[in-house]
Design a protein around this motif. Structure first.
Motif, PDB file in Angstrom:
ATOM      1  N   ARG A 377     100.567  70.732  44.893  1.00  0.00           N
ATOM      2  CA  ARG A 377     101.316  71.406  43.896  1.00  0.00           C
ATOM      3  C   ARG A 377     100.263  71.811  42.844  1.00  0.00           C
ATOM      4  O   ARG A 377     100.333  72.565  41.951  1.00  0.00           O
ATOM      5  N   PHE A 378      99.187  71.005  42.615  1.00  0.00           N
ATOM      6  CA  PHE A 378      98.184  71.120  41.531  1.00  0.00           C
ATOM      7  C   PHE A 378      96.826  71.237  41.893  1.00  0.00           C
ATOM      8  O   PHE A 378      95.927  71.292  41.101  1.00  0.00           O
ATOM      9  N   SER A 379      96.521  70.955  43.272  1.00  0.00           N
ATOM     10  CA  SER A 379      95.031  70.750  43.857  1.00  0.00           C
ATOM     11  C   SER A 379      94.809  71.500  44.692  1.00  0.00           C
ATOM     12  O   SER A 379      95.705  71.882  45.750  1.00  0.00           O
ATOM     13  N   SER A 380      93.524  71.740  45.248  1.00  0.00           N
ATOM     14  CA  SER A 380      93.044  72.307  46.289  1.00  0.00           C
ATOM     15  C   SER A 380      92.169  71.702  47.035  1.00  0.00           C
ATOM     16  O   SER A 380      91.626  70.615  46.957  1.00  0.00           O
ATOM     17  N   GLY A 381      92.209  72.328  48.426  1.00  0.00           N
ATOM     18  CA  GLY A 381      91.086  71.533  49.364  1.00  0.00           C
ATOM     19  C   GLY A 381      89.576  71.942  48.825  1.00  0.00           C
ATOM     20  O   GLY A 381      89.339  72.397  47.940  1.00  0.00           O
ATOM     21  N   LEU A 382      88.811  70.983  49.479  1.00  0.00           N
ATOM     22  CA  LEU A 382      87.461  70.936  49.287  1.00  0.00           C
ATOM     23  C   LEU A 382      86.756  72.148  49.271  1.00  0.00           C
ATOM     24  O   LEU A 382      86.929  73.072  50.331  1.00  0.00           O
ATOM     25  N   SER A 383      85.804  72.441  48.114  1.00  0.00           N
ATOM     26  CA  SER A 383      85.284  73.708  48.554  1.00  0.00           C
ATOM     27  C   SER A 383      84.156  73.761  47.885  1.00  0.00           C
ATOM     28  O   SER A 383      83.414  72.784  47.224  1.00  0.00           O
ATOM     29  N   VAL A 384      83.156  74.963  48.112  1.00  0.00           N
ATOM     30  CA  VAL A 384      81.653  75.104  47.384  1.00  0.00           C
ATOM     31  C   VAL A 384      81.904  74.708  45.652  1.00  0.00           C
ATOM     32  O   VAL A 384      81.135  74.355  45.158  1.00  0.00           O
ATOM     33  N   LEU A 385      83.055  75.083  45.229  1.00  0.00           N
ATOM     34  CA  LEU A 385      83.295  75.071  43.735  1.00  0.00           C
ATOM     35  C   LEU A 385      83.235  73.546  43.276  1.00  0.00           C
ATOM     36  O   LEU A 385      82.741  73.157  42.112  1.00  0.00           O
ATOM     37  N   ASP A 386      83.485  72.748  44.340  1.00  0.00           N
ATOM     38  CA  ASP A 386      83.598  71.191  44.065  1.00  0.00           C
ATOM     39  C   ASP A 386      82.454  70.623  43.648  1.00  0.00           C
ATOM     40  O   ASP A 386      81.873  69.420  43.301  1.00  0.00           O
ATOM     41  N   PHE A 387      81.193  71.344  44.232  1.00  0.00           N
ATOM     42  CA  PHE A 387      79.969  71.121  44.153  1.00  0.00           C
ATOM     43  C   PHE A 387      78.924  71.901  42.977  1.00  0.00           C
ATOM     44  O   PHE A 387      77.933  71.861  42.960  1.00  0.00           O
ATOM     45  N   MET A 388      79.825  72.654  42.296  1.00  0.00           N
ATOM     46  CA  MET A 388      79.421  73.450  41.150  1.00  0.00           C
ATOM     47  C   MET A 388      79.941  73.267  39.988  1.00  0.00           C
ATOM     48  O   MET A 388      80.960  72.579  39.885  1.00  0.00           O
ATOM     49  N   LYS A 389      79.234  73.795  38.748  1.00  0.00           N
ATOM     50  CA  LYS A 389      79.809  73.706  37.460  1.00  0.00           C
ATOM     51  C   LYS A 389      79.455  74.807  36.767  1.00  0.00           C
ATOM     52  O   LYS A 389      78.485  75.601  36.959  1.00  0.00           O
ATOM     53  N   ARG A 390      80.360  75.180  35.850  1.00  0.00           N
ATOM     54  CA  ARG A 390      80.145  76.528  35.073  1.00  0.00           C
ATOM     55  C   ARG A 390      79.741  76.293  33.773  1.00  0.00           C
ATOM     56  O   ARG A 390      80.257  75.295  32.982  1.00  0.00           O
ATOM     57  N   THR A 391      78.757  76.890  33.179  1.00  0.00           N
ATOM     58  CA  THR A 391      78.414  77.093  31.816  1.00  0.00           C
ATOM     59  C   THR A 391      78.730  78.254  31.122  1.00  0.00           C
ATOM     60  O   THR A 391      78.532  79.279  31.538  1.00  0.00           O
ATOM     61  N   THR A 392      79.478  78.076  29.859  1.00  0.00           N
ATOM     62  CA  THR A 392      79.937  79.101  29.337  1.00  0.00           C
ATOM     63  C   THR A 392      78.804  79.583  28.280  1.00  0.00           C
ATOM     64  O   THR A 392      78.081  78.900  27.806  1.00  0.00           O
ATOM     65  N   LEU A 393      78.765  80.984  28.401  1.00  0.00           N
ATOM     66  CA  LEU A 393      77.635  81.451  27.513  1.00  0.00           C
ATOM     67  C   LEU A 393      78.120  82.609  26.110  1.00  0.00           C
ATOM     68  O   LEU A 393      79.095  83.125  26.445  1.00  0.00           O
ATOM     69  N   SER A 394      77.694  82.496  25.107  1.00  0.00           N
ATOM     70  CA  SER A 394      78.131  82.963  23.983  1.00  0.00           C
ATOM     71  C   SER A 394      76.870  83.498  23.123  1.00  0.00           C
ATOM     72  O   SER A 394      75.950  82.707  22.904  1.00  0.00           O
TER      73      SER A 394
END
Lengths: 434, 434
Positions: A377-394
Motif C-alpha cells: 500500500r505504501f512501499s516498493s520493492g528494492l531498487s537502484v533508488l534504495d542505494f541512491m539519494k537526491r540532493t536538491t539544488l537552488s
C-alpha cells in the motif's frame, strides 16, 4: 484446511475483514536481547562479534578469519558446477539489465524569475547486505540485493552471511562474486547488523543495510535505522493468484505452493470466478502436498493461512486483491493487461498463464525483494533508488531574489524566525540600493 | 564559544573526528510511555485520544470536535491578512511547480526473449501529516508535506496539529487549505501518530505518515513503521556554509543564525579558506546575538555546537563538508557550480551569494524536509516519491519462458525449492510437447 470464502455469502465481508487482520507472525520479545548485542558490538567491536559467533553459530574464529580471503572465495566458487554457474550468470545479467533502467535522471531548469532549480542523484558510498545462513541462504537474494547496489554506484559493498557450524553455500559466494561484492563476512544475526552499522576493526561501517533476516535481524535493523538507512522490515512471503477456469488446476496449485514452501507463516491466496475451479485447485494442492519435499513447511502454511475466494467477476477479484495488497500477484486470465489496470496495490504483478511467480524470484529481471504484510500500500520493492539519494539544488539570480525574496521575508516574520528573514532582507537591501 | 578548527593544525583530524561524533540530542527514555499510548489508542480509539489531549494539551474536547469543521476552517483562514496570504499562495505555487517535475515515469519494454518487463508507479491512498503545535507550528511545513502528497495523487490527506490550550495558528489552517488537505485534526503527540496509524471512529487510518515532531512523535513513528510507511526520523536542523573572503560577514552570520534560531540543538558550521574572514563572521554572529529575538535559543546552539573551520582551499572544504553530510549547504563562492560538483553528500545545496538557505525554507520550490544528523549520506529530502510506490511487471511469452525458464528451474533446484521449480517446469513441459 485453508479458508474458503465466497463473495456472495452474506457474512463474506466480516469473514474477509477478519482474514485480512489474521496475524501470521509471532513477534518474539527479542528487542532487549538485540539492544544488548548492539551495545556489546558497539563497545567491544570484533571481540564481541567473535564471542557471539561462537555462541550462535558454533564457530571459533579469530578476527582475521571474519572476512573470506581471496583464496577462500576462489575455492568456494570453484565448487559450483557448470549448469548452476551458467544459470546464475544468466540471472545476474538479466537482473542487471532490468535495474540499469532504474537509474534516475538529474534535472536542472531556470524558471521565469531567473531561479535555477533542480536536483542531482548520487550513490551511497557503502552498503551492507545481510544474507541469511542455513536453510534460507539463497544465492538469488545475493544477486537481488547486490546488483542494484552496484548499478547505483555503491563503491564499498559488504555482505554478511553466517556459516553455522562452518557450512558455506558456494553458490552464495559465487553470487557475491558475480555481483561485484567487495567483502564477504562470515557473521550473522544482530551482531552482523551492529558491525555493519557501527563498524569494527574488521568491518567497515556502511551507510545503508538491506537484506532479509530472522526476528533478531529485523529488530536490529529497526534499532540502527537512523544511524544508517535500511530497506524494509520483511515479513513472511505472500502470493495471491487471480485465475479463471481456463487454467490447469495443477499449475495454479504449484504456484500457490511456491510461496507456502518458503515458511510456515507464508500465505497463498487464490481468487477465482469459478467455484468448481477453486475446488479443483484445492484438491491439486492436497495432492502435491503428499509428495512435496518441503511439505512439512508448505502444509501448515496452506492449512493455516491459505485461502480460496470465489468472486462474481474479475472486477471484484481486483478490488479484493487491492485490500490484500499482496507481495506477489499472478493474473492467470485471458486479458491480464486489462486486469492489471484495475490493480492499485501489489509489490509485483506476473501477467498471463506463462508467468509463474518463480520466474520473478530468479530470472525475470525485476527485484524479488518486495513489500510484505500489506505494505505494498505504501512501499516498493528494492531498487537502484534504495542505494541512491537526491540532493536538491537552488540558485537565485539577483533578479530571482528580488522577485521572490520579499515573500520569504513575510513568511519568516509570520513564523517569528527573525534570522531567516534577515538572511534574505540584507541581500535585498543591497540589491535595491544598487 | 563555538569550536575553531584549522585544517593545518597537527591535531585537526582528531578534533574534527570528535566534532563529527558530538551528540547533539538528548534521547529521553520516552519509548515505554509511547508504547502505552499507542496501545491505549489502538484499544480505546477516540476515548483514549480525548483523554490524552486533555492531559497533554489541556483541551477538553468531544469526539465530534476532534476534526475542524468547515465553518471553523473558514473562520481561521479569514483571520489571515492579505500580505501573509499572498506570500503563502506564492510559496504553494512554487512548491507545487517544483514537485510536479518529480512525478516518475512508468516503463515497459519487451526484451530479446519476448519477455515484457517494466514497472508502474501509483500513489498511496491515504497519508497523515504531523504538524507540531506551539512554537514550532510552521505553515511552511504544512505546504512542504502536503503539496508533494497531493501532487503524487494521495486521495485522503489528514493533518494532525495539536492546539495546546486551544491556541490555533490560522496560517497553518490556511496552508492546509491551499495544499488541498482533506481533514484537519486538533490532536498531537504520540496519540496523533497512533490514531493515524490504527484509525479511530473519527480518524481514518492512513498508509503513510510524514512530518516533524518532538521525541514522543519520533518514537511513535518508529514504533508504527511497518504498519504504515514513515518518512524519516528528523533530528535538529543543520547548516554548513562554505564561504570565501569576498562575502559580507554579516550576511554569512545571519545565514548561520537562521539554523541556530530553530533549536538549541541545531548546528551551524562555517568553512572558509580565509582565517580573518572566519574571525569576522564569528564577530558578526556575536553582534547579531546581542539583539536577535530568539537569542536565547540561537546563542546556546552557536556556542555549544557551532564551528568555524579554516581550510587551505575549497577542495578541502568540499571534502570536509562531505564528512558532515549537512542537511543544508550554502556555497558562497565565485563559482558555486564548480564547487557543487565536488560535493557528494548534502540534503540541499544553495548556490551562490544570493541564495540564503531561508529561500529554500519557504519559497524556492524544493522541499525543506531534509535529512539531518549525517543521514544525507543515505537518504533524500521529502519528495513526491515518498507518497508513491512502484509495482513491477513481468509477462512471459511462451518463447520467453522457453528461453529463460530452464535456468529458473536450475536455480530453484539449487535452493531446494521444489514447488518453485515445478511451477516453471510444468509449463515448460506443455510448451515442449506442443
Amino acid at each position: 484446511m485453508p479458508i474458503f470464502l465466497n463473495s456472495s455469502d452474506p457474512d463474506f465481508e466480516s469473514r474477509f475483514a477478519a482474514f485480512l487482520t489474521t496475524k501470521r507472525e509471532d513477534s518474539p520479545e527479542v528487542d532487549d536481547v538485540v539492544r544488548d548485542i548492539i551495545a556489546n558490538v558497539r563497545t567491544r567491536g570484533d571481540a564481541a562479534v567473535l564471542e557471539l559467533t561462537s555462541k550462535f553459530d558454533r564457530m571459533e574464529l579469530t578476527a582475521d578469519q571474519i572476512l573470506f580471503s581471496e583464496t577462500e572465495i576462489k575455492a568456494e566458487c570453484a565448487k559450483v558446477n557448470e549448469t548452476d554457474r551458467t544459470a546464475l550468470e544468466l540471472a545476474a545479467e538479466r537482473i542487471r539489465a532490468y535495474h540499469a533502467r532504474q537509474l534516475p535522471q538529474d534535472e536542472s531548469w531556470t524558471d521565469e524569475t531567473g531561479a535555477t532549480l533542480g536536483w542531482r542523484w548520487g550513490a551511497v558510498d557503502s552498503a551492507g547486505l545481510y544474507v541469511p545462513g542455513g536453510l534460507a541462504s539463497y544465492p538469488s537474494s545475493v544477486l537481488m540485493n547486490a546488483i542494484p547496489a552496484k548499478v547505483a554506484g555503491v563503491k564499498n559493498l559488504t555482505i554478511t552471511v553466517p556459516t553455522p557450524n562452518g557450512i558455506v553455500n558456494p553458490l552464495v559466494i559465487l553470487a557475491a562474486q558475480l555481483s561485484g561484492v567487495d567483502n564477504i563476512a562470515r557473521i550473522g544475526g544482530a551482531q552482523a547488523i551492529a558491525a555493519l552499522a557501527y563498524g569494527t576493526d574488521t568491518i567497515t561501517p556502511v551507510d545503508k543495510i538491506t537484506g532479509p533476516g530472522n526476528a533478531f535481524v529485523a529488530a536490529a535493523k529497526r534499532r540502527v535505522f537512523g544511524k544508517v538507512g535500511i530497506d524494509m522490515i520483511a515479513g513472511p512471503s505472500e502470493i495471491l493468484v487471480i485465475a479463471d477456469k481456463d487454467n490447469d488446476p495443477d499449475w495454479i496449485a504449484v504456484d500457490l505452493l511456491s510461496q507456502a514452501e518458503h515458511d510456515e507463516s507464508a500465505q497463498s491466496i487464490l481468487i477465482t470466478d469459478d467455484a468448481a475451479f477453486g475446488q479443483a485447485v484445492s484438491e491439486a494442492v492436497d495432492k502435491r502436498l503428499e509428495t512435496l519435499e518441503r511439505r512439512e513447511i508448505a502444509a501448515p502454511s496452506w492449512h493455516d493461512y491459505g485461502a480460496v475466494i470465489v468472486v462474481r467477476d474479475l472486477d471484484e477479484a481486483a478490488a479484493l486483491s487491492d485490500r490484500v495488497a499482496p507481495e506477489h500477484l499472478e493474473l492467470c486470465v485471458d486479458d491480464p493487461d486489462a486486469l492489471a489496470e484495475k490493480i492499485n496495490h501489489a509489490g509485483a504483478i506476473f501477467l498471463g498463464r506463462f508467468t509463474p511467480e518463480a520466474i520473478g524470484d530468479y530470472i525475470g529481471g525485476p527485484n524479488h525483494v518486495l513489500p510484505t504484510a500489506r505494505s505494498a500500500r505504501f512501499s516498493s520493492g528494492l531498487s537502484v533508488l534504495d542505494f541512491m539519494k537526491r540532493t536538491t539544488l537552488s540558485k537565485m539570480s539577483p533578479a530571482a531574489l528580488k522577485a521572490i525574496g520579499p515573500a520569504a521575508v513575510t513568511l519568516a516574520t509570520s513564523e517569528s524566525l527573525e534570522a531567516h528573514g534577515l538572511s534574505v532582507a540584507l541581500r535585498l537591501k543591497q540589491l535595491n540600493s544598487d
